[in-house]
Design an enzyme around this catalytic site. Structure first.
Site, PDB file in Angstrom:
ATOM      1  N   ASN A   1      61.176  40.342  67.902  1.00  0.00           N
ATOM      2  CA  ASN A   1      61.588  41.517  68.596  1.00  0.00           C
ATOM      3  C   ASN A   1      62.815  42.355  67.588  1.00  0.00           C
ATOM      4  O   ASN A   1      63.005  41.837  66.541  1.00  0.00           O
ATOM      5  CB  ASN A   1      62.434  41.135  69.815  1.00  0.00           C
ATOM      6  CG  ASN A   1      63.429  40.186  69.584  1.00  0.00           C
ATOM      7  OD1 ASN A   1      64.637  40.486  69.073  1.00  0.00           O
ATOM      8  ND2 ASN A   1      63.511  38.973  70.159  1.00  0.00           N
TER       9      ASN A   1
ATOM     10  N   ASP B   1      60.721  34.623  74.852  1.00  0.00           N
ATOM     11  CA  ASP B   1      60.713  34.207  76.277  1.00  0.00           C
ATOM     12  C   ASP B   1      59.411  32.976  76.085  1.00  0.00           C
ATOM     13  O   ASP B   1      59.402  32.077  76.536  1.00  0.00           O
ATOM     14  CB  ASP B   1      60.221  34.940  77.228  1.00  0.00           C
ATOM     15  CG  ASP B   1      61.633  35.814  77.686  1.00  0.00           C
ATOM     16  OD1 ASP B   1      62.718  35.116  77.681  1.00  0.00           O
ATOM     17  OD2 ASP B   1      61.508  37.102  78.009  1.00  0.00           O
TER      18      ASP B   1
ATOM     19  N   LYS C   1      45.345  31.758  58.480  1.00  0.00           N
ATOM     20  CA  LYS C   1      45.326  33.294  59.033  1.00  0.00           C
ATOM     21  C   LYS C   1      44.142  33.400  59.811  1.00  0.00           C
ATOM     22  O   LYS C   1      42.884  33.103  59.390  1.00  0.00           O
ATOM     23  CB  LYS C   1      45.351  34.270  57.821  1.00  0.00           C
ATOM     24  CG  LYS C   1      45.617  35.523  58.024  1.00  0.00           C
ATOM     25  CD  LYS C   1      45.571  36.337  57.163  1.00  0.00           C
ATOM     26  CE  LYS C   1      45.468  38.023  57.557  1.00  0.00           C
ATOM     27  NZ  LYS C   1      45.305  38.769  56.524  1.00  0.00           N
TER      28      LYS C   1
ATOM     29  N   PRO D   1      62.449  27.136  76.029  1.00  0.00           N
ATOM     30  CA  PRO D   1      63.693  26.563  76.808  1.00  0.00           C
ATOM     31  C   PRO D   1      64.477  27.693  76.890  1.00  0.00           C
ATOM     32  O   PRO D   1      64.569  28.526  76.098  1.00  0.00           O
ATOM     33  CB  PRO D   1      64.125  25.579  76.089  1.00  0.00           C
ATOM     34  CG  PRO D   1      63.474  25.608  74.680  1.00  0.00           C
ATOM     35  CD  PRO D   1      62.130  26.439  74.859  1.00  0.00           C
ATOM     36  N   ASP D   2      65.202  27.741  78.128  1.00  0.00           N
ATOM     37  CA  ASP D   2      66.286  28.642  78.340  1.00  0.00           C
ATOM     38  C   ASP D   2      67.716  28.219  77.592  1.00  0.00           C
ATOM     39  O   ASP D   2      68.209  27.376  78.254  1.00  0.00           O
ATOM     40  CB  ASP D   2      66.502  29.168  79.674  1.00  0.00           C
ATOM     41  CG  ASP D   2      67.170  30.266  79.608  1.00  0.00           C
ATOM     42  OD1 ASP D   2      68.369  30.325  78.982  1.00  0.00           O
ATOM     43  OD2 ASP D   2      66.997  31.349  80.374  1.00  0.00           O
ATOM     44  N   ILE D   3      67.999  28.420  76.407  1.00  0.00           N
ATOM     45  CA  ILE D   3      69.221  27.675  75.745  1.00  0.00           C
ATOM     46  C   ILE D   3      70.582  27.717  76.691  1.00  0.00           C
ATOM     47  O   ILE D   3      71.050  26.831  76.902  1.00  0.00           O
ATOM     48  CB  ILE D   3      69.259  28.198  74.326  1.00  0.00           C
ATOM     49  CG1 ILE D   3      67.705  28.056  73.754  1.00  0.00           C
ATOM     50  CG2 ILE D   3      70.289  27.518  73.450  1.00  0.00           C
ATOM     51  CD1 ILE D   3      67.765  28.972  72.382  1.00  0.00           C
TER      52      ILE D   3
ATOM     53  N   PHE E   1      74.346  37.332  77.138  1.00  0.00           N
ATOM     54  CA  PHE E   1      74.273  38.766  77.004  1.00  0.00           C
ATOM     55  C   PHE E   1      72.740  39.204  77.669  1.00  0.00           C
ATOM     56  O   PHE E   1      72.079  38.430  77.851  1.00  0.00           O
ATOM     57  CB  PHE E   1      73.901  38.971  75.383  1.00  0.00           C
ATOM     58  CG  PHE E   1      75.224  39.402  74.820  1.00  0.00           C
ATOM     59  CD1 PHE E   1      76.234  38.455  74.633  1.00  0.00           C
ATOM     60  CD2 PHE E   1      75.298  40.723  74.387  1.00  0.00           C
ATOM     61  CE1 PHE E   1      77.253  38.942  73.920  1.00  0.00           C
ATOM     62  CE2 PHE E   1      76.624  40.992  73.600  1.00  0.00           C
ATOM     63  CZ  PHE E   1      77.425  40.120  73.458  1.00  0.00           C
TER      64      PHE E   1
ATOM     65  N   LYS F   1      71.267  38.308  86.255  1.00  0.00           N
ATOM     66  CA  LYS F   1      71.189  37.415  85.352  1.00  0.00           C
ATOM     67  C   LYS F   1      71.956  36.468  85.585  1.00  0.00           C
ATOM     68  O   LYS F   1      72.214  35.263  85.228  1.00  0.00           O
ATOM     69  CB  LYS F   1      71.067  38.131  83.956  1.00  0.00           C
ATOM     70  CG  LYS F   1      70.496  37.346  83.017  1.00  0.00           C
ATOM     71  CD  LYS F   1      70.032  38.146  81.825  1.00  0.00           C
ATOM     72  CE  LYS F   1      68.733  39.076  82.004  1.00  0.00           C
ATOM     73  NZ  LYS F   1      68.214  39.668  80.975  1.00  0.00           N
TER      74      LYS F   1
ATOM     75  N   LYS G   1      71.825  32.465  85.892  1.00  0.00           N
ATOM     76  CA  LYS G   1      72.216  31.500  84.789  1.00  0.00           C
ATOM     77  C   LYS G   1      73.015  30.726  85.141  1.00  0.00           C
ATOM     78  O   LYS G   1      73.571  30.027  84.341  1.00  0.00           O
ATOM     79  CB  LYS G   1      72.172  32.334  83.497  1.00  0.00           C
ATOM     80  CG  LYS G   1      71.179  33.225  82.913  1.00  0.00           C
ATOM     81  CD  LYS G   1      70.644  32.895  81.716  1.00  0.00           C
ATOM     82  CE  LYS G   1      69.535  33.751  81.340  1.00  0.00           C
ATOM     83  NZ  LYS G   1      68.780  33.434  80.112  1.00  0.00           N
TER      84      LYS G   1
HETATM   85  O1  C5P Z   1      66.681  35.476  80.222  1.00  0.00           O
HETATM   86  P1  C5P Z   1      67.123  36.537  79.420  1.00  0.00           P
HETATM   87  O2  C5P Z   1      66.657  36.532  77.916  1.00  0.00           O
HETATM   88  O3  C5P Z   1      67.131  37.934  79.962  1.00  0.00           O
HETATM   89  O4  C5P Z   1      68.812  36.355  79.210  1.00  0.00           O
HETATM   90  C1  C5P Z   1      69.540  36.607  78.083  1.00  0.00           C
HETATM   91  C2  C5P Z   1      70.518  35.599  77.793  1.00  0.00           C
HETATM   92  O5  C5P Z   1      69.995  34.370  77.705  1.00  0.00           O
HETATM   93  C3  C5P Z   1      71.147  35.881  76.616  1.00  0.00           C
HETATM   94  O6  C5P Z   1      72.423  35.424  76.440  1.00  0.00           O
HETATM   95  C4  C5P Z   1      70.160  34.873  75.407  1.00  0.00           C
HETATM   96  O7  C5P Z   1      70.923  34.752  74.356  1.00  0.00           O
HETATM   97  C5  C5P Z   1      69.991  33.647  76.546  1.00  0.00           C
HETATM   98  N1  C5P Z   1      68.625  33.124  76.214  1.00  0.00           N
HETATM   99  C6  C5P Z   1      68.601  31.971  75.634  1.00  0.00           C
HETATM  100  N2  C5P Z   1      67.493  31.299  75.677  1.00  0.00           N
HETATM  101  C7  C5P Z   1      66.451  31.919  76.001  1.00  0.00           C
HETATM  102  C8  C5P Z   1      66.361  33.253  76.368  1.00  0.00           C
HETATM  103  C9  C5P Z   1      67.566  33.835  76.552  1.00  0.00           C
HETATM  104  O8  C5P Z   1      69.767  31.403  75.344  1.00  0.00           O
HETATM  105  N3  C5P Z   1      65.192  31.203  76.127  1.00  0.00           N
END
Ligand code: C5P
Length: 427
Positions: free
Chosen positions: A232, A301, A311, A329-331, A350, A364, A368
């Site tokens: 991105n 995501d 390739k 994974p959502d860190i 953020f 959000k 979270k």
């Molecule tokens: O879920 P979303 O991407 O909209 O949320 C944004 C926040 O979550 C940011 O702080 C981003 O660094 C964190 N994030 C994360 N791991 C992910 C997706 C987002 O830590 N897989």
């Protein structure tokens, strides 16, 4: 929210004038690195400082006082017997007067011989004399050593460095690398921009002293095949600015960075990663040891479920490939869950949105389960040097007005530091 905006914004300096109002005595002792002192003087002036140059006789062998006077815009002092006025004082005591208005003495380059001299309190030239005569409580001494690697590594120099440190002297560098003599090792003077960053940081308040801060920054890159991937437009600039601001505030900072080509802020430990999984692997084990976690990274995501080893080629069938994706994974959510049990780190997320910033940020933050989320308009800020932030917590929201990212980062760090303080149980 916990405090009015004014109390946060007043902590930050005017843009572009990080040394506004500071009076710096820039001393040059003898060494080839004197050529870097010219650039440094210019940078200090540009940052708003008043720069008074003092040179030793040896320094004058490497660069002229004419050059230094032109760049600093003030007459250069080189002799203890100079009878010119200093700040309107005509008592012919330059060695006293030069430091009475000064906020710091920075000697760059500081030669091995000059440091040995300082250690013994010797004062047989103007620069060493004024270092000894400076008001020690109000005028700190900073040294930027510059010498051959053998001279730096010599036990005599190392002994002098540790004794000077014990006397309260601050060291900026030295750096490691190729030296003017052709040898490679420790002893290079820091570059002018690095010295400037160090000096600016030196003067900043230290509300995060003794705290550990972990930050993620930049995009992630999720490979499809050896030459393609999903990524991105995040530049990493906001996260790097927050890392710098946290280090300036005295924290021990770890920055986990996705693929960006940005210079690591001074004093920050950087861990480079490429994918979301690597970012999670770097963050999760570290998180329980941290006081603050700021997730600025734009983590992808999803990632392609399988990585093609070669390739992927067009095969003439006109049928486009279809990629299966797996959720990353959502860190932040994982660290926040940990924090609910452990009581730390304090988690800051953020939210990069394209519209309805407040509504999406609120949602959000709740999803979270984090105490603070920082909303910004993604398309308006990606890759740029400025931004505007909206801080959203359980009590409400507050807008930080458009400013450069470093200024905003300093406000945000000041805000986080105040929150940590208000959470601490009074002794
Ligand atoms: O879920 P979303 O991407 O909209 O949320 C944004 C926040 O979550 C940011 O702080 C981003 O660094 C964190 N994030 C994360 N791991 C992910 C997706 C987002 O830590 N897989």
């Amino acid at each position: 929210m916990t405090q009015p905006l004014d109390s946060v914004t007043s902590a930050a300096p005017a843009e572009g004038g990080d040394l506004e109002g500071k009076h710096i005595v820039l001393g040059l002792s003898g060494g080839i690195a004197c050529y870097k002192a010219a650039e440094l003087a210019r940078a200090l002036v540009k940052a708003g400082a008043t720069v008074q140059i003092v040179m030793t006789e040896a320094a004058e062998q490497f660069i002229t006082s004419v050059t230094m006077q032109a760049l600093s815009g003030r007459p250069v002092f080189t002799s203890a017997w100079d009878t010119r006025d200093v700040d309107g004082k005509a008592n012919s005591m330059a060695h006293i007067n030069l430091t009475r208005q000064a906020d710091a003495v920075l000697v760059a380059p500081a030669s091995a011989d000059f440091m040995a001299k300082l250690l013994h309190g010797r004062a047989d030239d103007l620069l060493s004399l004024l270092c000894l005569a400076r008001p020690i409580e109000t005028c700190p001494l900073l040294l930027a050593p510059a010498m051959n690697r053998e001279m730096w590594a010599h036990p005599a120099t190392q002994r002098n460095v540790s004794l000077l440190r014990a006397d309260g002297t601050h060291f900026l560098g030295p750096d490691s690398g190729e030296q003017a003599c052709g040898e490679v090792g420790d002893g290079r003077m820091l570059e002018p921009d690095q010295l400037l960053e160090e000096l600016i940081g030196f003067f900043r308040p230290k509300p995060l002293a003794g705290k550990r801060v972990l930050i993620t920054a930049g995009p992630t890159f999720e490979p499809i095949d050896p030459v393609r991937g999903i990524t991105n437009l995040s530049s990493g600039k906001m996260g790097f600015a927050i890392a710098r601001a946290a280090a300036e505030a005295g924290a021990e900072v770890t920055l986990v960075a996705g693929p960006v080509h940005l210079v690591t802020p001074r004093g920050v430990r950087r861990v480079d990663v490429r994918t979301a999984l690597q970012m999670a692997e770097a963050v999760i084990p570290l998180a329980p040891t941290q006081d603050v976690f700021v997730a600025t990274a734009a983590v992808a995501d999803w990632r392609p479920t399988s990585l093609a080893e070669q390739k992927i080629k067009k095969n003439g069938s006109k049928v486009a490939p279809i990629f299966e994706l797996t959720e990353n994974p959502d860190i932040l959510a994982a660290v926040a869950k940990m924090a609910l049990v452990e009581g730390r780190p304090f988690c800051v997320g953020f939210a990069a949105e394209s519209h309805d910033l407040l509504k999406h940020s609120r949602e959000k933050r709740e999803r979270k389960q984090i105490p603070l989320i920082v909303g910004n308009l993604g398309p308006a800020t990606f890759g740029r040097d400025d931004n505007a932030l909206m801080l959203v917590d359980a009590q409400g929201h507050r807008e930080l007005p458009p400013a450069n990212k470093l200024t905003l980062a300093r406000w945000l760090i000041a805000d986080i530091a105040q929150r940590l303080t208000s959470m601490e149980i009074p002794a």
